[in-house]
Motif scaffolding. Structure first.
Motif, PDB file in Angstrom:
ATOM      1  N   VAL A  25       0.857  -1.187   0.000  1.00  0.00           N
ATOM      2  CA  VAL A  25       0.000   0.000   0.000  1.00  0.00           C
ATOM      3  C   VAL A  25       0.893   1.237   0.000  1.00  0.00           C
ATOM      4  CG1 VAL A  25      -0.224  -0.120   2.530  1.00  0.00           C
ATOM      5  CG2 VAL A  25      -1.816   1.286   1.218  1.00  0.00           C
ATOM      6  N   VAL A  26       0.568   2.201  -0.842  1.00  0.00           N
ATOM      7  CA  VAL A  26       1.306   3.458  -0.925  1.00  0.00           C
ATOM      8  C   VAL A  26       0.477   4.539  -0.250  1.00  0.00           C
ATOM      9  CG1 VAL A  26       2.277   5.198  -2.460  1.00  0.00           C
ATOM     10  CG2 VAL A  26       2.425   2.774  -3.083  1.00  0.00           C
ATOM     11  N   LEU A  27       1.065   5.262   0.695  1.00  0.00           N
ATOM     12  CA  LEU A  27       0.386   6.326   1.435  1.00  0.00           C
ATOM     13  C   LEU A  27       0.855   7.685   0.917  1.00  0.00           C
ATOM     14  CD1 LEU A  27       0.635   5.003   5.125  1.00  0.00           C
ATOM     15  CD2 LEU A  27      -1.016   4.405   3.350  1.00  0.00           C
ATOM     16  N   ILE A  28      -0.120   8.549   0.548  1.00  0.00           N
ATOM     17  CA  ILE A  28       0.189   9.860  -0.025  1.00  0.00           C
ATOM     18  C   ILE A  28      -0.352  10.940   0.915  1.00  0.00           C
ATOM     19  CG2 ILE A  28       0.080  11.288  -2.090  1.00  0.00           C
ATOM     20  CD1 ILE A  28      -0.862   8.814  -3.626  1.00  0.00           C
ATOM     21  N   HIS A  29       0.481  11.877   1.260  1.00  0.00           N
ATOM     22  CA  HIS A  29       0.195  12.899   2.271  1.00  0.00           C
ATOM     23  C   HIS A  29      -0.689  14.018   1.729  1.00  0.00           C
ATOM     24  CE1 HIS A  29       2.966  15.504   0.108  1.00  0.00           C
ATOM     25  NE2 HIS A  29       3.794  14.476   0.040  1.00  0.00           N
ATOM     26  N   GLY A  30      -1.009  14.965   2.616  1.00  0.00           N
ATOM     27  CA  GLY A  30      -1.814  16.123   2.264  1.00  0.00           C
ATOM     28  C   GLY A  30      -0.978  17.304   1.812  1.00  0.00           C
ATOM     29  N   ILE A  95      -3.571   2.212  -3.299  1.00  0.00           N
ATOM     30  CA  ILE A  95      -3.155   3.608  -3.183  1.00  0.00           C
ATOM     31  C   ILE A  95      -4.047   4.302  -2.155  1.00  0.00           C
ATOM     32  CG2 ILE A  95      -2.643   5.721  -4.429  1.00  0.00           C
ATOM     33  CD1 ILE A  95      -1.100   3.295  -5.447  1.00  0.00           C
ATOM     34  N   PHE A  96      -3.431   4.837  -1.115  1.00  0.00           N
ATOM     35  CA  PHE A  96      -4.130   5.534  -0.037  1.00  0.00           C
ATOM     36  C   PHE A  96      -3.701   7.000  -0.088  1.00  0.00           C
ATOM     37  CE2 PHE A  96      -5.773   5.292   4.486  1.00  0.00           C
ATOM     38  CZ  PHE A  96      -5.571   6.622   4.796  1.00  0.00           C
ATOM     39  N   GLY A  97      -4.663   7.907  -0.182  1.00  0.00           N
ATOM     40  CA  GLY A  97      -4.329   9.321  -0.200  1.00  0.00           C
ATOM     41  C   GLY A  97      -5.217  10.131   0.709  1.00  0.00           C
ATOM     42  N   THR A  98      -4.627  11.171   1.312  1.00  0.00           N
ATOM     43  CA  THR A  98      -5.343  12.078   2.205  1.00  0.00           C
ATOM     44  C   THR A  98      -5.366  13.474   1.602  1.00  0.00           C
ATOM     45  OG1 THR A  98      -4.654  10.827   4.165  1.00  0.00           O
ATOM     46  CG2 THR A  98      -5.372  13.091   4.520  1.00  0.00           C
ATOM     47  N   SER A  99      -6.568  14.051   1.416  1.00  0.00           N
ATOM     48  CA  SER A  99      -6.729  15.413   0.918  1.00  0.00           C
ATOM     49  C   SER A  99      -6.076  15.548  -0.457  1.00  0.00           C
ATOM     50  CB  SER A  99      -6.165  16.407   1.943  1.00  0.00           C
ATOM     51  OG  SER A  99      -6.494  17.733   1.606  1.00  0.00           O
ATOM     52  N   LEU A 100      -5.004  16.324  -0.598  1.00  0.00           N
ATOM     53  CA  LEU A 100      -4.282  16.364  -1.869  1.00  0.00           C
ATOM     54  C   LEU A 100      -3.918  14.954  -2.313  1.00  0.00           C
ATOM     55  CD1 LEU A 100      -2.621  17.678  -4.166  1.00  0.00           C
ATOM     56  CD2 LEU A 100      -0.731  17.855  -2.518  1.00  0.00           C
ATOM     57  N   GLY A 101      -3.504  14.134  -1.367  1.00  0.00           N
ATOM     58  CA  GLY A 101      -3.164  12.750  -1.694  1.00  0.00           C
ATOM     59  C   GLY A 101      -4.347  11.959  -2.195  1.00  0.00           C
ATOM     60  N   ALA A 102      -5.546  12.272  -1.696  1.00  0.00           N
ATOM     61  CA  ALA A 102      -6.750  11.583  -2.173  1.00  0.00           C
ATOM     62  C   ALA A 102      -6.996  11.897  -3.637  1.00  0.00           C
ATOM     63  CB  ALA A 102      -7.949  11.996  -1.324  1.00  0.00           C
ATOM     64  N   ASN A 103      -6.899  13.175  -3.996  1.00  0.00           N
ATOM     65  CA  ASN A 103      -7.085  13.560  -5.392  1.00  0.00           C
ATOM     66  C   ASN A 103      -5.991  12.974  -6.271  1.00  0.00           C
ATOM     67  OD1 ASN A 103      -8.867  15.225  -3.892  1.00  0.00           O
ATOM     68  ND2 ASN A 103      -8.903  16.706  -5.548  1.00  0.00           N
ATOM     69  N   THR A 104      -4.764  12.919  -5.741  1.00  0.00           N
ATOM     70  CA  THR A 104      -3.667  12.300  -6.486  1.00  0.00           C
ATOM     71  C   THR A 104      -3.933  10.821  -6.707  1.00  0.00           C
ATOM     72  OG1 THR A 104      -2.072  13.903  -5.613  1.00  0.00           O
ATOM     73  CG2 THR A 104      -1.195  11.830  -6.462  1.00  0.00           C
ATOM     74  N   ALA A 105      -4.463  10.135  -5.696  1.00  0.00           N
ATOM     75  CA  ALA A 105      -4.786   8.713  -5.861  1.00  0.00           C
ATOM     76  C   ALA A 105      -5.804   8.503  -6.975  1.00  0.00           C
ATOM     77  CB  ALA A 105      -5.310   8.142  -4.538  1.00  0.00           C
ATOM     78  N   LEU A 106      -6.793   9.384  -7.067  1.00  0.00           N
ATOM     79  CA  LEU A 106      -7.770   9.292  -8.156  1.00  0.00           C
ATOM     80  C   LEU A 106      -7.089   9.483  -9.506  1.00  0.00           C
ATOM     81  CD1 LEU A 106     -10.713  11.309  -6.574  1.00  0.00           C
ATOM     82  CD2 LEU A 106     -10.644   8.832  -6.946  1.00  0.00           C
ATOM     83  N   GLU A 107      -6.124  10.383  -9.569  1.00  0.00           N
ATOM     84  CA  GLU A 107      -5.386  10.582 -10.811  1.00  0.00           C
ATOM     85  C   GLU A 107      -4.539   9.347 -11.155  1.00  0.00           C
ATOM     86  OE1 GLU A 107      -5.751  12.824 -12.970  1.00  0.00           O
ATOM     87  OE2 GLU A 107      -6.333  14.723 -12.038  1.00  0.00           O
ATOM     88  N   VAL A 108      -4.003   8.678 -10.149  1.00  0.00           N
ATOM     89  CA  VAL A 108      -3.273   7.437 -10.399  1.00  0.00           C
ATOM     90  C   VAL A 108      -4.198   6.395 -11.026  1.00  0.00           C
ATOM     91  CG1 VAL A 108      -2.013   5.512  -9.346  1.00  0.00           C
ATOM     92  CG2 VAL A 108      -1.601   7.848  -8.554  1.00  0.00           C
TER      93      VAL A 108
END
Length: 282
Positions: A25-30, A95-108
């Motif tokens: 799992v990849v964690l993406i920050h805010g 892919i796990f993303g929070t805030s900015l990371g959430a939108n980035t995960a959708l782009e992935v």
């Protein structure tokens, strides 16, 4: 936490690893934060048997900080996440993303759907958050552009704060202030003038199993955005957090839900169901 890095499009991208195994799992920050914000969750998920990778997106944390706004967008950040998968020779990951990371995960998921085993989307920033984002980040962009001496003073003062004995999330907050205000301003400008996330039609075509986490009383991350996204995506469900900080300060309930979801993502039946959905969609 031991930070290492790889090169992507000529830039240094930092990341860290926790745990081991084939379930990654990849964690993406805010926004303007760093991978440090996910350190407790990374340890917890590693204890559940997952290999966890945390990343510093370009302009954040220990990665490079170019001063050009054209270097930053959620689509560009998604390319960096896929580059990380390539660097680690991973065929797919959750892919796990929070805030900015959430939108980035959708782009992935839009960029490389075959590489996404599943997604955890915490606090997405979509249609209902746009006015609040304009209200909050518009003045900040102006301040970083035209009051750089003041911003540099606060960055210098934050760097002078002794690190020993500080709570983790005090470090996380100080990390954002310590960064170069020029690159911080470039990040905000780049995101402000780029698209926020994949379009609704693109989101409706995303078939990866998805856990959407939202909470109430936060105009930057309204529950209505999380609920809308969960309704749009064919294999998504909504999990409501009790507050903005539940996963950070009292994480046991949400961490258990996330770990259970990750376990389901890696079951062979989950992959078969996704393939059947793709066949039906075509």
């Amino acid at each position: 936490m031991s930070i290492t890095s790889f090169r992507h499009a000529g830039q240094r991208i930092a990341y860290s690893e926790y745990g081991s195994g084939t379930r990654t799992v990849v964690l993406i920050h805010g926004l303007l934060l760093s991978q440090r914000m996910h350190e407790p969750l990374a340890h917890a998920l590693a204890q559940h048997g997952h290999r966890v990778i945390t990343i510093d997106l370009l302009g954040h944390g220990s990665s490079d900080h170019p001063a050009e706004s054209t270097a930053y967008s959620t689509a560009i950040f998604a390319e960096q996440v896929v580059g990380l998968l390539d660097h680690l020779e991973l065929g797919e990951a959750v892919i796990f993303g929070t805030s900015l990371g959430a939108n980035t995960a959708l782009e992935v998921a839009q960029l490389a759907p075959d590489r996404v085993r599943g997604m955890v989307i915490e606090m997405p920033v979509l249609d209902h958050a746009l006015i609040a984002c304009l209200f909050v980040f518009g003045p900040l962009i102006v301040a970083l552009a035209f009051a750089q001496p003041v911003a540099r003073f606060w960055a210098f003062a934050a760097r002078a704060v002794p690190s020993r004995g500080l709570p983790l999330y005090a470090h996380v907050a100080l990390d954002a202030v310590r960064q170069d205000p020029v690159s911080n301003g470039a990040v905000l400008q780049g995101l402000f003038f780029a698209r926020v996330a994949p379009r609704p039609a693109e989101r409706r075509a995303m078939l990866a199993p998805t856990l959407v986490i939202g909470h109430r009383r936060d105009p930057l991350h309204p529950l209505s955005d999380a609920g809308m996204l969960a309704d749009e995506m064919p294999n998504a469900r909504l999990l409501e957090a009790n507050s903005l900080v539940e996963l950070r300060l009292t994480p046991d309930r949400l961490t258990g839900e996330i770990a259970d979801f990750l376990g389901d993502c890696w079951k062979p039946a989950g992959r078969a169901a996704r393939r059947r959905g793709a066949a039906a969609a075509s």
